[in-house]
Design a protein around this motif. Structure first.
Motif, PDB file in Angstrom:
ATOM      1  N   ARG A 139       0.989  -1.370  -0.052  1.00 45.79           N
ATOM      2  CA  ARG A 139       0.030  -0.022  -0.032  1.00 45.79           C
ATOM      3  C   ARG A 139       0.613   1.243  -0.187  1.00 45.79           C
ATOM      4  N   ILE A 150       6.209  -0.772 -10.021  1.00 44.38           N
ATOM      5  CA  ILE A 150       5.826  -1.276  -9.094  1.00 44.38           C
ATOM      6  C   ILE A 150       5.487  -2.847  -9.183  1.00 44.38           C
ATOM      7  N   GLU A 187      -9.151   9.021  -7.969  1.00 46.02           N
ATOM      8  CA  GLU A 187      -8.041   9.930  -7.612  1.00 46.02           C
ATOM      9  C   GLU A 187      -6.614   9.148  -7.636  1.00 46.02           C
ATOM     10  N   SER A 188      -6.590   7.614  -7.808  1.00 47.72           N
ATOM     11  CA  SER A 188      -5.384   7.034  -7.846  1.00 47.72           C
ATOM     12  C   SER A 188      -5.874   5.824  -8.850  1.00 47.72           C
ATOM     13  N   ALA A 204      -1.240   8.064 -11.982  1.00 48.72           N
ATOM     14  CA  ALA A 204      -1.357   6.468 -12.412  1.00 48.72           C
ATOM     15  C   ALA A 204      -0.099   6.131 -11.901  1.00 48.72           C
ATOM     16  N   TYR A 205      -0.231   4.691 -11.531  1.00 40.94           N
ATOM     17  CA  TYR A 205       1.053   3.936 -11.252  1.00 40.94           C
ATOM     18  C   TYR A 205       1.297   2.531 -11.986  1.00 40.94           C
ATOM     19  N   ILE A 241       1.747  -1.131 -12.516  1.00 34.77           N
ATOM     20  CA  ILE A 241       1.873  -2.383 -11.744  1.00 34.77           C
ATOM     21  C   ILE A 241       2.066  -3.584 -12.428  1.00 34.77           C
ATOM     22  N   ARG A 260      -4.463  -9.776  -4.913  1.00 37.34           N
ATOM     23  CA  ARG A 260      -3.358  -8.936  -5.386  1.00 37.34           C
ATOM     24  C   ARG A 260      -3.263  -7.648  -5.530  1.00 37.34           C
ATOM     25  N   LEU A 290      -6.069  -5.801  -4.028  1.00 34.25           N
ATOM     26  CA  LEU A 290      -6.484  -5.202  -2.803  1.00 34.25           C
ATOM     27  C   LEU A 290      -5.311  -4.594  -1.935  1.00 34.25           C
ATOM     28  N   ASN A 291      -4.101  -5.214  -1.994  1.00 29.89           N
ATOM     29  CA  ASN A 291      -3.084  -4.709  -1.060  1.00 29.89           C
ATOM     30  C   ASN A 291      -2.594  -3.270  -1.552  1.00 29.89           C
ATOM     31  N   PHE A 292      -2.940  -2.924  -2.808  1.00 29.20           N
ATOM     32  CA  PHE A 292      -2.436  -1.519  -3.286  1.00 29.20           C
ATOM     33  C   PHE A 292      -3.435  -0.495  -2.999  1.00 29.20           C
ATOM     34  N   GLY A 293      -4.888  -0.927  -2.808  1.00 28.63           N
ATOM     35  CA  GLY A 293      -5.619   0.032  -2.416  1.00 28.63           C
ATOM     36  C   GLY A 293      -5.957   1.170  -3.351  1.00 28.63           C
ATOM     37  N   MET A 294      -5.847   1.133  -4.510  1.00 28.73           N
ATOM     38  CA  MET A 294      -6.299   2.306  -5.361  1.00 28.73           C
ATOM     39  C   MET A 294      -7.414   2.415  -5.685  1.00 28.73           C
ATOM     40  N   ASP A 295      -7.923   3.639  -6.097  1.00 29.80           N
ATOM     41  CA  ASP A 295      -9.214   3.829  -6.377  1.00 29.80           C
ATOM     42  C   ASP A 295      -9.906   3.038  -7.711  1.00 29.80           C
TER      43      ASP A 295
END
Lengths: 351, 351
Positions: free
Chosen positions: A55, A76, B255-256, B283-284, B286, B295, B297-302
């Motif tokens: 996170r 990532i 927002e993410s 934006a990221y 992955i 998998r 869920l751990n990043f918690g993005m919107d």
């Protein structure tokens, strides 16, 4: 910048000089990463976090992107990561700088930048609480082993001194080359606790490591001083051991065996897997990275031998539809070893 | 040999000359595999099966081991496999002969032996049942597109003739180079149905392929003649389409963004992923192989954009904790494209 990211707790500003927007407990060593990118003229940076810190990935990526030239891409890893044995080799091979957070090096490599993420929680109050309670006082038994995890290694010498000041004779070891530091334990390797003392003090969060330690060293009293959950307890491996015996018994009737070779870089034991398959016509070699009940269900074998991570066998084993054994337990199940030689499976060496 | 394996149904003996102890519907082409091992002087053989056929792996391994020299090792891939796009590259690189069962070649390679596993179910009774019912009779509309999957490609010309004998004008196409055969569809590519007819007959088992076809070609009537389940139905993509619109709407507030680049050999769209990340500071990127709710869920993005397999987005998307969009839907969500341009995401080319 989005509202959501502003809500992230402020970071630890002491070592980076940068405005972190994440957990203040960790130092992500952003300056070292930026330096490495500059030195190598890197165009791509790969970041790998353990599950509990994934996170934080976007926040760390934000901070890096602010400091790095625009043409540097930050990626990532979305692969599960359960240890230094579990590098994302795909991302590692395809990025110029690959950063692995939260674990100490299992094997050094120019390619990998290890950022250990030392916890800055105070460990001494909980050690003090253990002394004379779950941990025998120096008068009763002065010999104590001391072990901890990568997160608290930076305090290890202080812990030793603290115990010595209390009157203990502190026994420590480095273990084999799978372990980076003196006194360090991994979920799969407790050689550092192979010391001449009947009690071992484990300092660290959670029960994962001390339960492995208690399985490996069943003759020792394993005291957990957990500074994260602020609790002192004794590691009791009895439930695990009962499950091991039950699994071995169930597997004795197996007429088909799936022998799992784990393809994760630090979890492969090729000779062990090969030896079983070479000597048993009812055994089939199955290769995979994540070992899950779903994946094995498809094969429908009577029993499995897991030559990968021992903790999947001991901790998750009961969730599988068929008994899953360690290589040593397999030998008992097929009658090659007596039942009383059942012991915890440990993993040695690197890759 | 164990009792259990003797219980496996007898195999198809016609083409192999070997005593198979598995499903009689498939020809595993064991003779071709053995030949290839001999020709290459191979010491290791890797076998990869789709999910539904993994249970046959041990039986196929048994038969191969009986025919191969003792020093040849047979290994079975335990990785999930959902198509020819989904090769176990780890096992492929580490075995001398790598056999991929159940899918037609997405790209030829000396390294890979593709065994198509043609179904021997009779397709014509169910085609006959469709004619004049769900499929308009030749009098009403003589033009019909014909598509099928890899499993029934060996009957494709016979199907065409059958329909022509009934009075239809049969339209077929090969599609792009992701598809091996004329008239073949994949879950991610329906170019072979891009033909001049208002109705398309899909012959094959299950609804996975025809639902994709109905999403891609919303103006056409897609008739399913399913010889496996012995049923004729119309593919109705309405539920999927509703879910797509709902996901796009939900993602408009994001927002993410996690932008997923899939690392599976045939599921990577690097430029699409890179373009999004280059143009959106929120934006990221992955990277991962299996794209699962756990998998992410751990990043918690919107919200997420999946540049990998489109069917994970459309079929599994609603199981994720946050909206997951296709690259095209992402453009709608951020206002770059109007909502009425929402269309099915297709995958082109190979790797």
């Amino acid at each position: 910048m989005s509202q959501q990211r502003n809500d992230r707790p402020d970071g630890d500003l002491r070592n980076t000089g940068m405005s972190l927007r994440h957990d203040r407990e960790w130092d992500y060593e952003l300056d070292r990463i930026v330096e490495e990118v500059e030195e190598r003229g890197a165009e791509t940076v790969g970041l790998q976090f353990p599950e509990g810190l994934k996170r934080r990935g976007p926040g760390v990526a934000d901070d890096l992107r602010e400091s790095l030239p625009d043409d540097v891409s930050v990626m990532i890893s979305g692969q599960p990561c359960y240890g230094a044995c579990d590098l994302d080799t795909y991302l590692m091979k395809r990025t110029d700088v690959f950063v692995h957070f939260g674990h100490s090096p299992m094997k050094d490599s120019n390619k990998i930048l290890y950022v250990p993420l030392f916890s800055n929680v105070d460990v001494f109050p909980i050690i003090e609480e253990a002394i004379g309670n779950q941990l025998a006082s120096p008068d009763e038994d002065p010999d104590v082993g001391l072990v901890t995890t990568a997160q608290h290694m930076n305090k290890f010498e202080e812990m030793r001194e603290f115990l010595e000041d209390e009157g203990y004779t502190v026994h420590t070891r480095r273990g084999d080359d799978r372990l980076t530091h003196e006194g360090q334990v991994l979920g799969c390797n407790y050689e550092s606790a192979d010391i001449d003392a009947d009690q071992v003090l484990y300092v660290g969060g959670g029960k994962f490591h001390p339960l492995g330690l208690a399985m490996e060293h069943q003759d020792k009293n394993v005291v957990i001083a957990d500074p994260v959950n602020n609790a002192v307890t004794i590691a009791d491996a009895e439930q695990f051991l009962k499950e091991r015996y039950a699994s071995v018994h169930k597997a004795m009737d197996a007429e088909s065996w799936g022998v799992i070779f784990c393809t994760k870089i630090g979890q492969g034991r090729w000779e062990e897997a090969q030896e079983i398959v070479d000597n048993n016509d009812d055994a089939y070699l199955i290769t995979m990275d994540e070992i899950t009940p779903d994946r094995l269900l498809n094969f429908g074998m009577d029993a499995y031998v897991n030559t990968g991570c021992p903790r999947i066998t001991t901790d998750d084993g009961p969730q599988f539809h068929a008994p899953m054994l360690t290589p040593g337990e397999y030998k008992i199940a097929i009658g090659e070893k007596p039942l009383d030689e059942l012991e915890f499976d440990t993993f040695h060496g690197t890759w």
